[in-house]
Every structure is written in C-alpha cells, then in structure tokens.
Design an enzyme around this catalytic site. Sequence first.
Site, short mmCIF file in Angstrom:
data_model
loop_
_atom_site.label_atom_id
_atom_site.label_comp_id
_atom_site.label_asym_id
_atom_site.label_seq_id
_atom_site.Cartn_x
_atom_site.Cartn_y
_atom_site.Cartn_z
N ASP A 14 -54.12 30.48 -147.04
CA ASP A 14 -54.78 30.03 -148.28
C ASP A 14 -55.32 31.17 -149.14
O ASP A 14 -56.17 30.94 -149.99
CB ASP A 14 -55.92 29.04 -147.97
CG ASP A 14 -55.44 27.81 -147.23
OD1 ASP A 14 -54.56 27.12 -147.78
OD2 ASP A 14 -55.93 27.54 -146.13
N LYS A 17 -50.79 33.35 -151.49
CA LYS A 17 -49.43 33.90 -151.41
C LYS A 17 -48.53 33.32 -152.49
O LYS A 17 -47.70 34.02 -153.08
CB LYS A 17 -48.83 33.63 -150.03
CG LYS A 17 -49.55 34.32 -148.88
CD LYS A 17 -48.90 34.01 -147.54
CE LYS A 17 -49.06 32.55 -147.12
NZ LYS A 17 -50.46 32.13 -146.95
N ALA A 42 -46.61 24.47 -145.03
CA ALA A 42 -47.09 25.41 -146.04
C ALA A 42 -47.59 24.65 -147.28
O ALA A 42 -47.10 23.56 -147.60
CB ALA A 42 -45.97 26.38 -146.43
N HIS A 44 -48.46 26.27 -150.88
CA HIS A 44 -48.63 27.42 -151.76
C HIS A 44 -48.70 26.95 -153.21
O HIS A 44 -47.71 26.47 -153.77
CB HIS A 44 -47.47 28.40 -151.57
CG HIS A 44 -47.38 28.96 -150.19
ND1 HIS A 44 -46.38 29.82 -149.79
CD2 HIS A 44 -48.19 28.80 -149.10
CE1 HIS A 44 -46.57 30.16 -148.51
NE2 HIS A 44 -47.66 29.55 -148.09
#
Length: 400
Positions: A14, A17, A42, A44
């Site tokens: 977190d 990225k 994930a 993102h």
Amino acid sequence: MNEHVAVVDLGYGDAGKGTVVDALCDRGRIRAVLRFNGGAQAAHNVVTEDGRQHTFAQFGSGTLRGVPTHLTRFVVVDPLALAAEAAALGNPYELLTVDGDALLATPWHRAANQRRERARGGSRHGSCGMGVGETMAYALGHPHAPRVADTLSRTGLRRRLAAVESDLGPAGVPLDDVVDAYLAFGRTVAIVGTPYGERLLTEGACVFEGAQGVLLDEWRGWHPHTTWSTTTFDNVAELCGSFTRLGVVRTYTTRHGAGPFVTEDPALNLPEGHNATGEWQGAFRVGHFDAVAHRYAVEVAGGVDALAVTHLDIPDSCPELRICESYAVDGEPWTRIEPGPARDLGHQEALTARLNRAEPRTLSRPADWPEAIEGLLSAPVEIESYGPSSADKKFRNRIH
C-alpha cells in the site's frame, strides 16, 4: 527511459506502487509492464490527470496509458477476477499476455483459504481471502496443479480442476461452470511461453510491477503474518539480467491486518482514501515512518538503486507525524534488524515475537522529508510524489 525498472514496496504494501508505475509509463516509452509476483489480491490505485481511476489487480498499472501487461510465470492468475477487472477497464485484452506456466487460482482455493483463516479465529495470520496462498501451497504438494496453459484443453482442464475440488472441498460452484469459464479465458487471452517475456525485454524498456511489500515476504517477513509470495527483487533477477531497483515508501508506514507494527499510532490524523478495514485483511493500520523496518527491507531485498517517496503532501497536514530511527526491544536499543539465514522461518517467527515487544525509541520530525529518508535508507530519492496522479510526481532524472 531506456532501461528496465523494477518497482518494489519496502513496507507492508500500500505504499503506492501503482501510482509510481503509472508515472513511469507516462514519462517514457515503455514496452510493457511485467507482473512478477502475487495475484488478484493486489490493489494498486491509479488516478490519471483527466480523472480516470482504477484499482489494478492483475492488469498492470500502465493500462490506462495503453501500455501492455505481461503476467509472468510467477503470478497466480485468477481468470474469474481477471474477467471482472477487464470488464471495468473496457475489456482491453489486446494489451494482455499471460505465461502459460503461471498457476491458476480457482474457487476451491479461495474457499479453502477462507475456511482456514476463519478457523483461526482471533489468531488470524492475515489474508486477502482470494486463495493466492492456497494456490501456491497446493502446487507445492501437487505437481499437476492447474496452470494457465491448461485452459487450452477441456479434457486436461476438467481433470485438473476436478482434482482440486476433490482435494480442497466444496466452493458452492458447479465444476463444469468453472471449466466453461476458464476455457473462455483460454480463448480470449493471449497465452504465451516464457521466451515471449524474454523477447519483450529486448524490444524496449519494461517496468516490473511488484505486489504487496518486502516486510510481508514469504521468507523475510514477520512469520506467520506474511504472504505466499516472493516480494523482493529475486523473481525479477530470474527474469532479467540488468534492471534498476526502485524501492517505494510512504512518508508514514501502514499495515493491513495482524502482525508486528512497531510504529503504529492510531491517534495520527491520516485519512485513507483507498484502503479500509476488510473482512479478511482486517483493519488498515497507520503509524510513524519506520526507518528501522524499511532499512531491513532494503537489506534483505539486496539493496535499492533509488527510492520513490509517496504521500509527501501528508506531513504538512499532520504535524504529529514523525520518523522512527530506533526501537527499544527488551531494554536494548535497535537501529538495525539483523537478517537471519535464508529461508529460516524459525528465525523469522522468533523475530516476530521480539518485534511484538518492541517500542519506538527515537522519533524525530525532519525539516526535509526526502532528504531525511535518503539518509536513513542510504539511497537516493528519484521520485517525489505529492498526490495521486502522474502530474503530482517530481523526477530527479536518476532513472534514464
């Protein structure tokens, strides 16, 4: 850009990225984004300058820029979750290739994962509930665990999925419905061999996008509160001979769910736009910048060439925020967490017990956050991020 860059989170995940990968894709001509660990768990977050927003899971975070995604053999692929994500993005399957040797996550892996975590009650390890770890664990004991290439053959696919269902128990879905859905995935997605990824690397600069963070690494994290995934640069090194190692940190440290978090401070006023308490991950926790843990992450990851520091707009709105430069552990000062032997989970579990007793010892408020983080992590800051979009990033031109 004319060199490959690998983006790795130096915390518990977190750190941003996705926004860093998006900015790299906006800045230069990128041939592809290669995912090299994790799976559909994930999350993102990317926000473009024109207001588009998406939380990427399996598609790479350069997708909104039209940059192709390649899922390498190290990714656990979930065709059902991928179909939902593709629909939200307008079905950009032309931008996606998948290594046929990548493992397939199934509804039975997910159900088994959730049953296992639920049975732990108050002693949960922490999980996203997506079955990624269960898929990895199953493959260790089953050489014929289903893989992406199996979706090209009904007979072989059904046999392997039936074995998973038999071994792991029910998931509340009919086997043949899953077979049909996975065959549709196989018809829709470009499934390729490992040489395809190797060729991508010769055709232009690529960005390797990591999932989760080094402090959750399967071998180097605080066992057992870790992921079944290699979150360091090790997988990238198997795929690519030369690349720039870019480590990502926030100006404050965060963690989802259970496990040691020495600098945690719930009193900090740090509202979170994209993370919240979840059924499986647990609470989203925040604390002061943990230079001790991040230094450890740099060391066990094999070093970094440069840093990306996100959320640099936050310290001005949170005057209580500090940097932790050392711990007190059982009355002893710690400025360094000494790495143990490679793949020694007994050592990592003992380390977890000690970190659960640790407290912040030295807290300071820097005048210049990027400069302070550079010094504490012994690496230059290449990217300063003051907001969610690429326009909010400042590059120092160390990545070419």
